[in-house]
Design an enzyme around this catalytic site. Structure first.
Site, short mmCIF file in Angstrom:
data_model
loop_
_atom_site.label_atom_id
_atom_site.label_comp_id
_atom_site.label_asym_id
_atom_site.label_seq_id
_atom_site.Cartn_x
_atom_site.Cartn_y
_atom_site.Cartn_z
NE ARG A 178 -4.25 -1.52 0.03
CZ ARG A 178 -4.29 -2.41 -0.78
NH1 ARG A 178 -3.23 -2.88 -1.56
NH2 ARG A 178 -5.42 -3.39 -0.78
CD GLU B 234 -2.73 3.47 -5.45
OE1 GLU B 234 -3.81 2.93 -5.65
OE2 GLU B 234 -1.86 2.72 -4.96
CG HIS C 44 -2.88 -0.51 -6.72
ND1 HIS C 44 -3.32 0.03 -5.43
CD2 HIS C 44 -2.90 -1.95 -6.15
CE1 HIS C 44 -3.76 -0.74 -4.46
NE2 HIS C 44 -3.51 -1.99 -5.02
#
Length: 311
Positions: free
Chosen positions: A228, A257, A284
């Site tokens: 993360r 993000e 991601h």
């Protein structure tokens, strides 16, 4: 039982759920506002990360008995409130652990061998062999923080390069195996040439990799984060890259993000990182392979089959 699926998933999820007696309502484009109007009609909720499962939603979900997270991380779910309401939570780290392990190895190989810069230069008619000389993984000490599904999958793959693999996990013990040696965090600080993060986002891990944490390392090291983004403080990462303490970083995740919501400081920090040749980014997608989408469905359905009769 009626389940609503509120995120994009491999279409096989519908027939798989029907096969165990669940009535699925596949609504991947549903908005949070619309979900709040109908969530009380469902006993099960299947999510990825689009919708935050907070107290407001849970208060309206009067019939909810199970939440299934199609993936690993549970940071979008208010676990304390869920437990208070005796709602069962399932996740599926077994479904995308192989994808994450492979992606982390791929990022490290690309970063240490400057593949991203070499590719760009050759495409632009530039041929600089010495500038793009890389480093070998064999003989290095690879430090892993978090030795669950993801950490073990990474260790299994990286071990084949002839390196020493050491792992620290705050919450378990006795996990040494043929792929990694269980060690203390102090041992990671002293010996690691590479640090790979495989931990969930919690109040303990948020901002964990900061100035103080980085200064504990004896050696200059490479950083890989497929966990993360909020675990690594980007401002402190920049400082460590400037000093050379971090030799390079591969990030599949960022502090924020959602680019449209970046603060002015976040924009400056991201731009600083983007301009560096010893940085590698992916959006991601470490656990987001064609195969993992199906595997996640299989894991979720297996766990649901085992759990439904106990509720």
């Amino acid at each position: 039982m009626k389940f609503i699926i509120v995120d994009e998933m491999h279409p096989s999820i519908v027939s798989m759920l029907e096969g165990i007696g669940i009535v699925p309502d596949y609504r991947p484009s549903i908005t949070r506002a619309d979900l709040l109007k109908i969530v009380m009609n469902y006993e099960g909720l299947i999510v990825r990360s689009k919708v935050k499962i907070d107290k407001d939603l849970l208060e309206k979900a009067s019939s909810l008995k199970i939440i299934a997270r199609a993936g690993a991380g549970l940071d979008q779910i208010d676990i304390e409130e869920v437990e208070r309401r005796k709602i069962k939570v399932l996740n599926a780290p077994e479904g995308n652990r192989d994808a994450v392990g492979e992606h982390a190895v791929g990022m490290l190989l690309s970063l240490m061998n400057k593949m991203q810069t070499g590719d760009k230069e050759v495409r632009n008619g530039i041929w600089k062999r010495e500038k793009n000389r890389g480093y070998e993984i064999g003989g290095l000490t690879i430090g892993i923080i978090g030795y669950g599904n993801m950490g073990r999958a990474f260790a299994k793959r990286i071990k084949g390069f002839g390196c020493r693999v050491i792992a620290y996990d705050k919450y378990i013990s006795g996990y040494s195996d043929e792929f990694a040696e269980e060690v203390t965090i102090e041992n990671i600080f002293k010996n690691a040439d590479v640090l790979s993060l495989h931990i969930p986002l919690t109040e303990v891990s948020r901002g964990m990799v900061d100035k103080k944490f980085i200064k504990n390392f004896t050696k200059d090291f490479w950083l890989v984060n497929t966990a993360r983004g909020e675990i690594v403080k980007q401002a402190d990462l920049i400082e460590a890259l400037d000093s050379g303490k971090i030799r390079g970083a591969a990030l599949d995740v960022l502090e924020n993000e959602k680019f449209e919501t970046l603060t002015s400081i976040q924009k400056l920090n991201l731009q600083n990182l983007v301009e560096r040749e010893n940085m590698l980014f992916t959006p991601h997608v470490a656990g987001w392979t064609y195969e993992s989408l199906v595997k996640i469905n299989e894991v979720i359905v297996k766990k649901l089959r085992e759990s439904i009769g106990k509720i």
